[in-house]
Design a protein around this motif. Sequence first.
Motif, PDB file in Angstrom:
ATOM      1  N   PRO A  24       0.820  -1.221   0.000  1.00 17.92           N
ATOM      2  CA  PRO A  24       0.000   0.000   0.000  1.00 17.92           C
ATOM      3  C   PRO A  24       0.850   1.266   0.000  1.00 17.92           C
ATOM      4  CG  PRO A  24      -0.845  -1.593   1.581  1.00 17.92           C
ATOM      5  CD  PRO A  24       0.460  -2.143   1.090  1.00 17.92           C
ATOM      6  N   ALA A  25       0.554   2.178  -0.923  1.00 16.31           N
ATOM      7  CA  ALA A  25       1.323   3.413  -1.028  1.00 16.31           C
ATOM      8  C   ALA A  25       1.196   4.268   0.228  1.00 16.31           C
ATOM      9  CB  ALA A  25       0.859   4.207  -2.245  1.00 16.31           C
ATOM     10  N   SER A  26       0.140   4.035   0.989  1.00 17.64           N
ATOM     11  CA  SER A  26      -0.072   4.814   2.211  1.00 17.64           C
ATOM     12  C   SER A  26       0.784   4.328   3.376  1.00 17.64           C
ATOM     13  CB  SER A  26      -1.545   4.749   2.624  1.00 17.64           C
ATOM     14  OG  SER A  26      -1.935   3.387   2.850  1.00 17.64           O
ATOM     15  N   ARG A  27       1.409   3.179   3.219  1.00 15.39           N
ATOM     16  CA  ARG A  27       2.184   2.627   4.331  1.00 15.39           C
ATOM     17  C   ARG A  27       3.537   3.341   4.458  1.00 15.39           C
ATOM     18  NH1 ARG A  27       4.275  -3.653   5.306  1.00 15.39           N
ATOM     19  NH2 ARG A  27       5.401  -3.155   7.244  1.00 15.39           N
ATOM     20  N   MET A  28       3.896   3.726   5.667  1.00 20.48           N
ATOM     21  CA  MET A  28       5.212   4.300   5.933  1.00 20.48           C
ATOM     22  C   MET A  28       6.135   3.192   6.420  1.00 20.48           C
ATOM     23  SD  MET A  28       6.463   7.327   8.538  1.00 20.48           S
ATOM     24  CE  MET A  28       5.796   8.631   7.510  1.00 20.48           C
ATOM     25  N   LEU A  86       7.169   4.750  -1.892  1.00 21.46           N
ATOM     26  CA  LEU A  86       6.756   4.687  -0.492  1.00 21.46           C
ATOM     27  C   LEU A  86       7.423   5.794   0.308  1.00 21.46           C
ATOM     28  CD1 LEU A  86       7.071   0.819   0.078  1.00 21.46           C
ATOM     29  CD2 LEU A  86       4.985   2.125  -0.434  1.00 21.46           C
ATOM     30  N   THR A  87       6.806   6.137   1.417  1.00 25.69           N
ATOM     31  CA  THR A  87       7.394   7.085   2.364  1.00 25.69           C
ATOM     32  C   THR A  87       8.124   6.301   3.443  1.00 25.69           C
ATOM     33  OG1 THR A  87       5.617   8.677   1.981  1.00 25.69           O
ATOM     34  CG2 THR A  87       6.926   8.952   3.987  1.00 25.69           C
TER      35      THR A  87
END
Length: 293
Positions: free
Chosen positions: A57-61, A99-100
């Motif tokens: 998921p792109a929202s996962r840090m 990703l962040t």
Amino acid sequence: MRYIITNVAYFGRKIKSPWLLATALFLAPLVGATQAQTVMIPNFWDPKAQLERPEVPASRMIRFLVDDDFPPLHFPGLDGTPTGFSVELARAACERLGLTCTVQVRRFDTLLNALSEKQGDVVAAAIPVTAELRQRFAVTAPYFKIPARLVTKPAQTKDMPAFTAKLLQGKTIGVVEGTAHEAFARAFMRGSTLKPYPELTAAEAALKSGAVDYIFADGLSLALWVGGEDAGGCCAFAGGPYLESRFFGEGIGFIARAEDDALRRALDYALQQLWKEGKYAELYLRFFPISPF
């Protein structure tokens, strides 16, 4: 810029001497000066293997955990921010995956426990890959290995004859006692006289003074010494690299929790892409102006 890319595959001891950090920082500005030379850049990826990118998921840090006392793989930069080859490769992998990520510093001997306790998501430090480690965690393919190397005089490799095993016959080789390098030398360099030293700096001093003909030790420590002020331009690599995994280990990779295998596979994909796209070579030249290979 000239460099040789070679398919090689290793791990060495953790380096804990204060002068090594100073040497690594001293060498960093010299990358430009070495680009006209031949720099050996290892390749640990099978060009025929086409890895697929798993969905993360792109929202996962992603929280990377590192130690800051093993230059040039991970150490504090001039502003105190963690940097080094492993750290910047981790950041590049995150960028490649979209990703962040954050990088958090922990003491080396607490990294795996911190990962298990979910204080981070990936360890990006020089922990050797072993069968036991793979049983406990999800580990990427190695992105770096530390070869064993021989160092000798003269300083200019162009003055050195083509290296062959026969050159070691009757020679005296300095090794650090109790290491895998000493064990390897006793097994495979039997025509030579081994001279054990309690630490690598003593062996280096012996080579400079002429007390030994060669040093045989981990290539990362020797590369930093050969290119640093302490060596004074005395010496150069000869032969190798020596990569026997039974003595020197399997290498280092990114380490995630066992249940996070999708993240491990995503990092494997990113590392392969970074190699293909030249980012790996760019970072390697930045942190290894004198290649341990």
